[in-house]
Design an enzyme around this catalytic site. Structure first.
Site, PDB file in Angstrom:
ATOM      1  N   LYS A 133      34.981  47.271  59.748  1.00 55.75           N
ATOM      2  CA  LYS A 133      34.936  47.948  58.461  1.00 55.75           C
ATOM      3  C   LYS A 133      33.612  48.691  58.359  1.00 55.75           C
ATOM      4  O   LYS A 133      32.540  48.124  58.619  1.00 55.75           O
ATOM      5  CB  LYS A 133      35.083  46.940  57.323  1.00 55.75           C
ATOM      6  CG  LYS A 133      35.243  47.573  55.950  1.00 55.75           C
ATOM      7  CD  LYS A 133      35.594  46.519  54.897  1.00 55.75           C
ATOM      8  CE  LYS A 133      35.869  47.154  53.544  1.00 55.75           C
ATOM      9  NZ  LYS A 133      36.274  46.141  52.530  1.00 55.75           N
ATOM     10  N   CYS A 193      40.652  48.699  53.860  1.00 58.65           N
ATOM     11  CA  CYS A 193      40.512  48.731  52.406  1.00 58.65           C
ATOM     12  C   CYS A 193      39.602  49.863  51.913  1.00 58.65           C
ATOM     13  O   CYS A 193      39.997  51.022  51.904  1.00 58.65           O
ATOM     14  CB  CYS A 193      40.021  47.364  51.924  1.00 58.65           C
ATOM     15  SG  CYS A 193      40.264  47.074  50.152  1.00 58.65           S
ATOM     16  N   GLU A 240      43.943  42.510  54.636  1.00 56.45           N
ATOM     17  CA  GLU A 240      42.527  42.194  54.794  1.00 56.45           C
ATOM     18  C   GLU A 240      42.276  40.743  54.385  1.00 56.45           C
ATOM     19  O   GLU A 240      42.783  40.265  53.374  1.00 56.45           O
ATOM     20  CB  GLU A 240      41.697  43.132  53.920  1.00 56.45           C
ATOM     21  CG  GLU A 240      40.195  42.893  53.985  1.00 56.45           C
ATOM     22  CD  GLU A 240      39.425  43.803  53.038  1.00 56.45           C
ATOM     23  OE1 GLU A 240      38.227  44.045  53.313  1.00 56.45           O
ATOM     24  OE2 GLU A 240      40.011  44.271  52.028  1.00 56.45           O
TER      25      GLU A 240
END
Length: 509
Positions: free
Chosen positions: A340, A374, A265
């Site tokens: 995300k 993440c 990321e």
């Protein structure tokens, strides 16, 4: 090849209507040995052995091709000439009952050389050889560089090419693709002056060949190699500086024949150091200005090195809103994206980032994959959505600054692998960025996890990086083992779900 144009590669079999562009390509590549073959010869090949005639097209234009026959191994593993394969009248000697492939010509448009399309065609031939359960691939290889070294005997020349003291445009390429020189053949193609009429008899052996097999192997790829880059955050001088470092890892992973390369990321964060005077909000928007350039370059790398790349994640500015987006660069030139979904308090507070709305499984040439960036892996609902779409490999690019933050990602990733019966690869960054506000340190131990059952390692960990050390890790994952787990595992989480019960509880909230 126009570096500024969008590349969309497609590997397919050659069809009857392809002769004209194929002939033009052969004329361009083989002007010294007669150029294009007659249409009747190409049609014989397409009709007699359609699966052996393959090409690569870019946005519909044929830019590379490979032509192949089936032959009897015992006959053509001995010395022969080109005329034993194709007569002067263009008649090809295809043996439908042959137990080996014979590689005729491989040719690539000059504008596309350096992008490893020839290697891709060779790999397709190997896949076909295994799928048809044939002994080997044979080929008569010209040595067109020999005319520049007529002070050497042909044997001395071949040995020097083997030792990489001399580069031959054909033999060097064939040796780099795991072919062995079995013998030297004289007067193979007498009109080939550059090779003085010589050719090498090359052979690639099919390790999976079964002498009495009654059926062919499944051509679908079941063993997939995952490569993960544990990326060192460091000061960079420019976007090219960052991309050169990225290309080193892509090239290295490709040399190990990885199907995927996973970057962390915000691996591009060092570019914020080019504007150290900017505050957090301005710096992340400054970083987003590089995203299109990085995206385009990574797509070119995926095509050139024949590897699917999960390009970590990058900031994307759309309609004055900033998103954290991961791109999957396919090796055929196509690109998929995953936003995300869940934004951390830090991202909201310091960078004003918004979350995306959807997750999806992405079909690749090496399995069905999903991407959770993440924090997203800490929400089991997203993994379950992907599992319901039959995800096989879950990629998690992450960025954590402390070990407890890292452990949240790791432990949740392992949980996703168990409950969704899939593989999970996590890739993070290490090092420090002292000139970048709010992102000065990182902690990572990148890894590849499996479900936890008898088919997999006892600790459900296939590969693991050293803590806080820049490195690459590899893991071979067997997609067939997932099928066995789904049906015959010690526990079968996916089969034993009770969706109606869960729905009832949710409806009461």
């Amino acid at each position: 090849m126009d570096e500024n144009a969008d590349t969309l590669l497609n590997l397919r079999v050659i069809e009857v209507g392809d002769y004209q562009p194929l002939a033009e390509l052969m004329d361009l590549v083989f002007p010294d040995v007669g150029g294009a073959w007659p249409k009747s010869t190409i049609m014989q090949l397409v009709t007699a052995f359609p699966d052996g005639q393959i090409c690569i097209e870019d946005n519909g234009k044929i830019v590379a091709a490979a032509l192949t026959l089936k032959v009897a191994y015992n006959r053509f593993s001995l010395p022969h000439t080109y005329a034993d394969i194709i007569t002067d009248d263009g008649v090809v000697f295809h043996d439908a009952k042959g137990d080996a492939l014979y590689g005729l010509d491989v040719f690539v448009h000059p504008d596309y050389r350096g992008h490893r399309l020839g290697r891709r065609l060779y790999e397709a031939r190997k896949d076909l050889c295994q799928a048809l359960n044939l002994k080997a691939i044979l080929a008569g290889g010209r040595i067109p560089g020999y005319h520049k070294h007529n002070d050497l005997t042909v044997t001395e020349y071949i040995n020097k090419v083997r030792r990489k003291e001399i580069h031959d445009p054909i033999l060097s390429f064939q040796l780099s693709n795991d072919f062995d020189v079995k013998r030297l053949m004289n007067r193979y193609l007498p009109e080939d002056g550059k090779s003085a009429g010589y050719a090498t008899l090359l052979e690639w052996d099919n390790f999976f060949y079964e002498e009495d097999a009654s059926s062919v192997h499944d051509i679908e790829k079941t063993i997939v190699r995952i490569g993960v880059v544990q990326w060192q955050m460091r000061h960079v001088l420019s976007v090219d500086d960052l991309l050169n470092q990225a290309e080193f890892f892509v090239s290295s992973l490709s040399n190990y024949q990885s199907d995927f390369a996973l970057f962390p990321e915000f691996f591009c964060a060092p570019l914020m150091g080019l504007a150290p005077e900017k505050g957090s909000v301005e710096a992340i928007r400054f970083l987003s200005e590089f995203t299109q350039t990085i995206k385009q370059r990574f797509s070119q790398l995926a095509v050139t090195y024949n590897i699917n790349i999960i390009a970590g994640s990058m900031p994307v500015l759309e309609d004055e809103k900033l998103y954290n987006v991961s791109y999957l660069m396919h090796r055929d030139g196509s690109i998929d994206e995953q936003y995300k979904i869940h934004i951390t308090p830090h991202e909201q507070r310091d960078w004003v980032i918004d979350g995306g709305e959807t997750v999806k499984v992405i079909e690749t040439d090496a399995g069905r994959v999903g991407i959770l960036i993440c924090y997203d892996v800490e929400f089991p609902e997203l993994g379950r959505i992907l599992a319901e779409q039959d995800v096989q490999i879950l990629f998690v690019p992450f960025w954590t600054d402390t070990k407890n933050g890292y452990l949240r990602v790791r432990l949740c990733a392992q949980a996703r692998a168990i409950e969704n019966e899939c593989y999970v690869a996590i890739g993070g960054s290490v090092g420090n960025l002292p000139r970048v506000d709010n992102v000065d340190i990182q902690y990572a131990e990148s890894a590849v996890f499996s479900p936890s059952d008898v088919y997999f390692p006892h600790d459900a960990t296939l590969a693991e990086a050293n803590a806080n050390t820049e490195m690459m890790i590899f893991a071979d994952v067997d997609l067939d083992k997932l099928k066995m787990l789904h049906e015959r595992g010690s526990v079968t989480n996916l089969k034993h779900r009770r969706p109606k019960l869960y729905a009832n509880h949710l409806s009461q909230e």
